[in-house]
Design a protein around this motif. Structure first.
Motif, mmCIF file in Angstrom:
data_model
loop_
_atom_site.group_PDB
_atom_site.id
_atom_site.type_symbol
_atom_site.label_atom_id
_atom_site.label_comp_id
_atom_site.label_asym_id
_atom_site.label_seq_id
_atom_site.Cartn_x
_atom_site.Cartn_y
_atom_site.Cartn_z
ATOM 1 N N GLU A 1 0.750 -1.197 -0.043
ATOM 2 C CA GLU A 1 0.023 -0.036 -0.115
ATOM 3 C C GLU A 1 0.884 1.256 0.021
ATOM 4 O O GLU A 1 0.344 2.412 0.158
ATOM 5 C CB GLU A 1 -1.175 -0.090 1.285
ATOM 6 C CG GLU A 1 -2.062 -0.903 1.017
ATOM 7 C CD GLU A 1 -2.995 -0.991 2.378
ATOM 8 O OE1 GLU A 1 -3.397 0.042 2.965
ATOM 9 O OE2 GLU A 1 -3.210 -2.240 2.806
ATOM 10 N N ARG A 2 2.117 1.054 -0.245
ATOM 11 C CA ARG A 2 2.945 2.254 -0.327
ATOM 12 C C ARG A 2 3.275 3.086 0.791
ATOM 13 O O ARG A 2 3.082 4.325 0.853
ATOM 14 C CB ARG A 2 2.683 2.980 -1.625
ATOM 15 C CG ARG A 2 2.829 2.303 -2.939
ATOM 16 C CD ARG A 2 2.144 2.821 -4.147
ATOM 17 N NE ARG A 2 0.741 2.678 -3.940
ATOM 18 C CZ ARG A 2 -0.026 1.610 -3.626
ATOM 19 N NH1 ARG A 2 0.444 0.465 -3.563
ATOM 20 N NH2 ARG A 2 -1.200 1.711 -3.475
ATOM 21 N N THR A 3 3.322 2.463 2.056
ATOM 22 C CA THR A 3 3.438 3.029 3.327
ATOM 23 C C THR A 3 4.679 2.747 3.881
ATOM 24 O O THR A 3 5.041 3.522 5.005
ATOM 25 C CB THR A 3 2.263 2.661 4.387
ATOM 26 O OG1 THR A 3 2.542 1.297 4.576
ATOM 27 C CG2 THR A 3 0.877 3.135 3.728
ATOM 28 N N ARG A 4 5.770 1.941 3.573
ATOM 29 C CA ARG A 4 6.664 1.312 4.245
ATOM 30 C C ARG A 4 7.878 2.101 4.410
ATOM 31 O O ARG A 4 8.545 2.312 5.629
ATOM 32 C CB ARG A 4 7.351 0.033 3.659
ATOM 33 C CG ARG A 4 8.029 -1.020 4.505
ATOM 34 C CD ARG A 4 7.409 -1.126 5.697
ATOM 35 N NE ARG A 4 8.076 -2.245 6.765
ATOM 36 C CZ ARG A 4 7.482 -2.599 7.796
ATOM 37 N NH1 ARG A 4 6.267 -2.131 8.336
ATOM 38 N NH2 ARG A 4 8.076 -3.420 8.390
ATOM 39 N N TYR A 5 8.230 3.045 3.382
ATOM 40 C CA TYR A 5 9.346 4.119 3.346
ATOM 41 C C TYR A 5 8.673 5.150 4.727
ATOM 42 O O TYR A 5 9.602 5.137 5.258
ATOM 43 C CB TYR A 5 9.843 4.667 2.202
ATOM 44 C CG TYR A 5 10.575 5.796 2.429
ATOM 45 C CD1 TYR A 5 11.924 5.634 2.454
ATOM 46 C CD2 TYR A 5 9.999 7.129 2.283
ATOM 47 C CE1 TYR A 5 12.797 6.534 2.797
ATOM 48 C CE2 TYR A 5 10.966 8.051 2.463
ATOM 49 C CZ TYR A 5 12.415 7.821 2.686
ATOM 50 O OH TYR A 5 13.119 9.092 3.046
ATOM 51 N N PHE A 6 7.780 5.534 4.592
ATOM 52 C CA PHE A 6 7.160 6.333 5.545
ATOM 53 C C PHE A 6 7.226 5.853 6.868
ATOM 54 O O PHE A 6 7.715 6.602 7.827
ATOM 55 C CB PHE A 6 5.791 6.861 5.259
ATOM 56 C CG PHE A 6 5.548 7.815 4.032
ATOM 57 C CD1 PHE A 6 6.609 8.089 3.500
ATOM 58 C CD2 PHE A 6 4.306 8.286 3.748
ATOM 59 C CE1 PHE A 6 6.329 9.071 2.198
ATOM 60 C CE2 PHE A 6 4.170 9.146 2.544
ATOM 61 C CZ PHE A 6 5.138 9.519 1.984
ATOM 62 N N ASP A 7 6.745 4.661 7.210
ATOM 63 C CA ASP A 7 6.815 3.986 8.322
ATOM 64 C C ASP A 7 8.148 3.820 8.875
ATOM 65 O O ASP A 7 8.313 4.449 10.341
ATOM 66 C CB ASP A 7 6.324 2.514 8.337
ATOM 67 C CG ASP A 7 4.840 2.627 7.844
ATOM 68 O OD1 ASP A 7 3.955 3.620 8.190
ATOM 69 O OD2 ASP A 7 4.342 1.369 7.507
ATOM 70 N N LEU A 8 9.318 3.511 8.077
ATOM 71 C CA LEU A 8 10.452 3.347 8.810
ATOM 72 C C LEU A 8 11.249 4.693 8.841
ATOM 73 O O LEU A 8 12.078 4.677 9.822
ATOM 74 C CB LEU A 8 11.348 2.508 7.885
ATOM 75 C CG LEU A 8 10.768 0.923 7.669
ATOM 76 C CD1 LEU A 8 11.745 0.210 6.761
ATOM 77 C CD2 LEU A 8 10.637 0.545 8.680
ATOM 78 N N ARG A 9 11.003 5.457 7.974
ATOM 79 C CA ARG A 9 11.654 6.813 8.220
ATOM 80 C C ARG A 9 11.193 7.496 9.331
ATOM 81 O O ARG A 9 11.697 8.207 10.307
ATOM 82 C CB ARG A 9 11.486 7.727 6.953
ATOM 83 C CG ARG A 9 12.077 8.989 7.144
ATOM 84 C CD ARG A 9 11.501 10.144 6.531
ATOM 85 N NE ARG A 9 10.376 10.651 6.974
ATOM 86 C CZ ARG A 9 10.108 11.234 8.126
ATOM 87 N NH1 ARG A 9 11.342 11.709 8.753
ATOM 88 N NH2 ARG A 9 8.969 11.481 8.559
ATOM 89 N N ARG A 10 9.743 7.723 9.642
ATOM 90 C CA ARG A 10 8.895 8.269 10.525
ATOM 91 C C ARG A 10 9.565 7.678 11.971
ATOM 92 O O ARG A 10 9.810 8.478 12.938
ATOM 93 C CB ARG A 10 7.625 8.101 10.527
ATOM 94 C CG ARG A 10 6.755 8.655 11.845
ATOM 95 C CD ARG A 10 5.282 8.367 11.364
ATOM 96 N NE ARG A 10 4.953 7.001 11.585
ATOM 97 C CZ ARG A 10 4.659 6.064 10.663
ATOM 98 N NH1 ARG A 10 4.540 6.626 9.658
ATOM 99 N NH2 ARG A 10 4.367 4.740 11.023
ATOM 100 N N THR A 11 9.662 6.390 12.134
ATOM 101 C CA THR A 11 9.885 5.761 13.588
ATOM 102 C C THR A 11 11.245 5.751 13.718
ATOM 103 O O THR A 11 11.818 5.116 14.755
ATOM 104 C CB THR A 11 9.197 4.347 13.495
ATOM 105 O OG1 THR A 11 9.744 3.559 12.264
ATOM 106 C CG2 THR A 11 7.753 4.179 13.371
ATOM 107 N N LYS A 12 12.136 6.309 12.813
ATOM 108 C CA LYS A 12 13.684 6.334 13.074
ATOM 109 C C LYS A 12 14.129 4.863 12.815
ATOM 110 O O LYS A 12 15.230 4.706 13.450
ATOM 111 C CB LYS A 12 13.991 6.873 14.379
ATOM 112 C CG LYS A 12 13.856 8.514 14.222
ATOM 113 C CD LYS A 12 13.966 9.061 15.548
ATOM 114 C CE LYS A 12 13.788 10.471 15.709
ATOM 115 N NZ LYS A 12 12.704 11.168 14.966
#
Length: 614
Positions: free
Chosen positions: A551-562
């Protein structure tokens, strides 16, 4: 689109980066010499479909949104792509297109706001779309120029707004739209609603909390310090508003069924409509069903889905063992049975409707008449369980190589893909019981073809061809079960583990897996090395990976959570040092680079404004 009708303005309209051009051509639009200003002041509804149409780019952009993460690989390539290798530069064309297209969405939203006049509903829709665009911009690039006015002049002076100010504006905008607009509470047909406003506000507040209220301690270890929990609590409250008390009672497969679009869990989606599309229907859709897919040879002859010769974003070894035994999300996310298609009447290409699409277009009884090309069993399936099923396939005459009357995979097999190894049964010429072999996942994924399953979330059974832009499935960007996990993450960081676990268990219960008594009771089903120590945040990220796969969320998830560096060090096939994710000066590439064209053409931005690492 459905209720957002196609418009004559939608074709051929160009919107340039930095607002240097007008996408509404200032020409006379009527026999009376009416200017575009006058026309659109009288007909602001004509701008609406153009603004919503711009959301489609976000919905279908894969490289920037899912690569440089842990879930996907390019199976037959020498590496996993420029973004996954952290080799992207400010001159990268995909980065430039993303920046331009999302800024274009924002400017079109501003245009809708400008010409809305007294129509407060259109104004609120424009404001929602503007916030949506800025969410995607900030998660990729951090601080970016902010504009709340439609740009149709050659002005080139747009400085980056500091990230704290951007987040404050976005959240304030969401609150005002939610509290004071006349948007409907819900809309399941691709238009803005108060539920959609709450959902994007939850994601913005969560990102703001991480970016502004936590400090990175050690990138390689993924450790951080929380300085304030206020914004995490705000994110949880917004997520609860977006959930609206909706329980996850619909099965996961039903939620993603091709004939169940616009269901109760869908909050906001990019829309396509085959019947309503006014142009060439062979090119007016999207190509999402041909992504997250392995290579299956000559697709027009095999009747299977088609992609490039290497496949795109196929499951990584981690993804192959990510789903726990019995997790219904595996069957709801991936196609597990591929059929070899019969030859079309008179020869020629394979009969696509009786190949890959037989899963949708034929009854279970009719499917029993078709030879199986590929059969994938869920992770956790034992060899004995698989063989019991294969014996039924053999007895039914479906386990043999294709003959002169059949197109398809000429080396059909059944397999359990379970992390680092694959148990494989290659079908025999005579259709007898095949023998078993165990091979390394890395070797399996590099085979010449048929090296993995594919995501079925975007399958369109009405699609008449195996390749191209003929998929007209809507693509959800915001949905209810993700809001459960946004709330879970926010509660966890706000030190409310009980509420966090309750949200996680609601998602797990629907998936058919065991509910957890505590964070420490979770045992990840995939392999890690001895230095990777699980923390509660990993459970949240694992549930997000299972629930929101492809669903094209994974990069945001890992960047956001450090966790971007930590997860790449552990799960990437190539990124085994922090240096590989950094520049020569040791700056880690947390964000994507500001496009060089933006730096060159926007006098409000200088080389010093480039993101760290580039």
């Amino acid at each position: 689109m459905k209720n957002i009708k196609y418009s004559i303005l939608g074709a051929g309209i160009a919107l340039l980066l930095s607002g240097c051009s007008d996408f509404l051509d200032p020409r006379n639009l009527s026999n009376g010499g009416e200017s575009y200003e006058e026309y659109f002041a009288q007909h602001p509804d004509q701008i609406r479909p153009v603004a919503y149409d711009a959301v489609r780019y976000i919905a279908t952009q894969i490289e920037l949104l899912d690569q440089a993460a842990d879930l996907y690989i390019n199976p037959r390539a020498s590496d996993d792509g420029t973004f996954s290798m952290f080799q992207v530069t400010p001159d990268n064309g995909t980065v430039k297109s993303y920046y331009s297209n999302v800024m274009g969405l924002i400017n079109k939203a501003n245009c809708l706001i400008r010409f809305a006049g007294d129509n407060k509903h259109l104004e609120a829709e424009g404001r929602f779309l503007r916030v949506l665009g800025y969410y995607y911009m900030t998660q990729q690039f951090g601080a970016v120029p902010y504009s709340d006015a439609y740009i149709n002049t050659p002005d080139r002076d747009y400085p980056r707004m500091p990230l704290p100010e951007l987040y404050e504006i976005m959240l304030s905008e969401c609150k005002d739209i939610y509290d004071n607009s006349n948007l409907p509470d819900q809309d399941h047909a691709g238009s803005a609603s108060k539920q959609a406003v709450a959902a994007i506000a939850a994601k913005i507040a969560l990102a703001a909390a991480w970016d502004l209220d936590t400090d990175l301690v050690d990138a390689a270890a993924g450790t951080y310090k929380v300085n304030s929990t206020a914004r995490f609590k705000e994110a949880a409250e917004w997520a609860k508003k977006a959930i609206m008390g909706i329980q996850l009672t619909m099965s996961f497969a039903e939620k993603w069924a091709w004939n169940n679009e616009g269901n109760i869990e869908e909050i906001f989606s990019a829309q396509w409509d085959r019947k309503g599309y006014p142009g060439n229907k062979n090119t007016g859709g999207n190509s999402m069903m041909n992504n997250y897919i392995a290579y299956y040879g000559n697709c027009t002859q095999s009747g299977l889905k088609g992609t490039g010769s290497g496949g795109t974003n196929v499951m990584s070894a981690k993804s192959a063992s990510l789903f726990e035994r019995g997790d219904e999300r595996f069957e709801g996310t991936f196609m597990t049975t591929f059929y070899n298609a019969p030859r079309a009447a008179g020869g020629g290409d394979a009969d696509w409707s009786k190949g890959y699409m037989a899963w949708y277009n034929m009854t279970p009884e009719q499917q029993l008449e078709l030879p199986i090309a590929l059969k994938f069993y869920a992770p956790g399936t034992t060899a004995a369980e698989a063989e019991a099923d294969i014996k039924k396939i053999v007895a039914n005459g479906q386990a043999k190589k294709f003959d002169e009357n059949t197109y398809g995979v000429n080396e059909p097999f059944a397999a359990i893909i379970n992390g680092s190894e694959v148990t494989k049964w290659s079908f025999n010429e005579d259709g007898s019981m095949p023998s078993k072999e165990t091979i390394a996942y890395d070797d399996f994924i590099r085979e010449s073809a048929n090296n993995g399953t594919c995501v079925s979330k975007y399958d369109d059974p009405e699609c008449g061809a195996v390749t191209g832009s003929q998929c007209y499935r809507d693509i959800p960007l915001l949905h209810v079960s993700e809001m459960y996990l946004v709330a879970a993450e926010a509660y966890l960081l706000a030190n409310d583990e009980a509420s966090s676990l309750a949200m996680i268990n609601a998602v797990r219960k629907r998936a058919g897996v065991k509910e957890l008594s505590s964070f420490s009771s979770y045992k990840a089903p995939y392999e890690t090395n001895g230095s990777f120590v699980f923390v509660p945040l990993d459970l949240v990220l694992d549930e997000r990976a299972r629930e929101c796969y492809a669903e094209r969320t994974r990069y945001f998830d890992l960047r956001r959570t450090k966790q971007l560096v930590r997860y790449n060090l552990e799960f990437s096939r190539f990124m085994n040092t922090v240096a590989k994710m950094s520049n020569a000066q040791g700056e880690i590439k947390w964000y994507r680079p500001i496009p060089q064209d933006e730096i060159d053409n926007n006098i409000g931005i200088s080389r010093e404004d480039q993101n760290p690492g580039y």
